[in-house]
Design a protein around this motif. Structure first.
Motif: not given
Lengths: 362, 80
Positions: A73-74, A77-78, A297, A300-302, A304-305
């Motif tokens: 998912d990350r 998103a990127l 990560a 781009f400030d994403i 991990y969830e």
């Protein structure tokens, strides 16, 4: 390979199999940790030729399979960021995330490309300075030194538009986690040949020392695997618990020191989540402070969830050797290589894909 | 994914080598395995040579296979 050599190897294999049969006493479970071994074992038909009491089970050694949904998912998103090009090894394209896959994202116009080497990422970043290039870095110790070398090259060449989504994993901590959980009965390990080219023999010594189990670092030809199994059975018969090397033509006791140094210069271990195995201490790699400007990560400030595995999917248990693909209700029904639900059916090295392709019935 | 393919080093230029994989040639990085010479066999993974193949050890593996084969043949001869 000419016909004569093939026949000769066939002869040797059948002799080895007889020797192996003579050594099997009771029920013995050996885990092949590495996905490349799994494929080789299926392709050569070894599994179906082994004596009844000897069971080979697949472990968590497929980097694509152990990458958790949250990480997919990350990456998605990127890839959805306007000026980003996401680069990945091929098998990851089809692994389902929570609501999409990289393949589906590419189909709707995201710039996602398949590469075969971290050096491709350097070349693309250099050739397209107007885009931000993110390399979705997965792999075990075999691959991480190459990724680290590419990071160093990017620094040396002052390439400022290349980033990494670090999702690499380390094998010995996963073996430790598996053994510590005591949920699966294992008598010994067919240890990964190419991971060991890099790390050598010592990082596995805890298997013998702390768990009194045996392991043999094994090559990937059919005869290598048979010899690895033979060496394990000899240990068992002689009451030894040691780490031995069958694959001596490329595995040195100390591994590839330069590769390890480069890897350690660029990356440091962190507590990483594995599909099926949860969070394992110091089992992942992340960029060291000096290289953090390349960490996708962070930049781009994403974050991990955690995300849930697909409902009904048993990949998590299959990766621990607790279940076989045939135990999964989705296997070959809702989950097929054309429409995979879990990663073990996507990756060419996944157990489910191997069971499907080679029609295994046990 | 940890696939490694052995090939023969045809030529070396700086940090790179031309490696012959049974007739197909590819440029391979030597950044993590620099101590190779023309004619050596190397194991290649994701575009990088990761180790030189040890010819003596390769022959030893073959010898071990032969030893197992010999011991098997001897034991079956004893049986008959």
């Amino acid at each position: 390979m000419n016909q004569r050599k093939r026949i000769h190897e066939g002869d040797r294999a059948s002799i080895m199999l007889k020797e192996i049969s003579a050594l099997v006493d009771g029920h013995i479970r050996l885990m092949e940790v590495c996905g490349t071994h799994t494929v080789s074992i299926f392709r050569s038909g070894i599994r179906s030729l082994l004596p009844k009491g000897l069971e080979l089970i697949s472990g968590p050694g497929c980097p694509v399979c152990v990458t958790p949904v949250g990480e997919i998912d990350r990456a998605i998103a990127l890839a959805q960021i306007q000026d980003v090009t996401l680069l990945t090894f091929g098998d990851l394209m089809r692994v389902p995330g929570t609501s999409s896959s990289l393949n589906q994202e590419r189909a709707v116009g995201r710039d996602i490309r398949v590469v075969t080497s971290p050096l491709d990422a350097l070349e693309i970043a250099q050739g397209e300075p107007q885009r931000r290039i993110i390399f979705f870095a997965v792999g075990f110790e075999t691959t991480s030194p190459a990724i680290a070398a590419a990071v160093r090259e990017a620094r040396r060449k002052r390439i400022a538009n290349l980033y990494l989504l670090c999702s690499q994993r380390l094998i010995p901590p996963a073996i430790r986690a598996l053994l510590s959980s005591r949920s699966v009965k294992i008598d010994g390990f067919i240890l990964p040949g190419h991971v060991s080219v890099i790390i050598g023999k010592t990082p596995y010594s805890f298997i013998a020392r702390e768990f009194s189990l045996m392991g043999v670092i094994t090559g990937f030809e059919a005869l290598d695997i048979l010899e690895g199994v033979y060496m394990l059975l000899r240990q068992k018969k002689e009451g030894r618990s040691e780490i031995e090397v069958q694959y001596t033509r490329v595995v040195k006791e100390e591994g590839n020191r330069l590769a390890l140094e480069i890897m350690e210069e660029v990356f440091e271990p962190f507590d990483a989540r594995w599909r099926g195995l949860g969070v394992i201490p110091e089992s992942g790699l992340t960029l060291r402070e000096e290289f953090k400007e390349m960490d996708a990560a962070l930049v781009f400030d994403i974050p991990y969830e955690d995300r849930k595995d697909p409902p009904g999917c048993l990949c998590g248990q299959i990766l621990q050797g607790l279940k076989r693909p045939l135990d999964c209700p989705l296997f070959d029904t809702r989950c097929t290589p054309e429409n995979p639900v879990g990663p073990c059916m996507v990756s060419s090295e996944g157990s489910c894909a191997a069971f499907h392709k080679y029609g295994a019935s046990t | 994914m940890c696939l490694g393919v052995p090939g023969k080093v045809a030529s070396i230029q700086g940090d790179c080598a031309e490696v012959d994989f049974g007739g197909i040639r590819r440029t391979v990085s030597l950044l993590i395995c620099p101590d190779v010479r023309e004619g050596d066999y190397v194991l290649v993974h994701v575009g990088f040579a990761i180790q030189r193949l040890d010819e003596e050890e390769a022959l030893e593996t073959l010898n071990l296979f032969e030893e197992i084969e010999r011991s098997y043949r001897e034991s079956t001869e004893e049986d008959t």
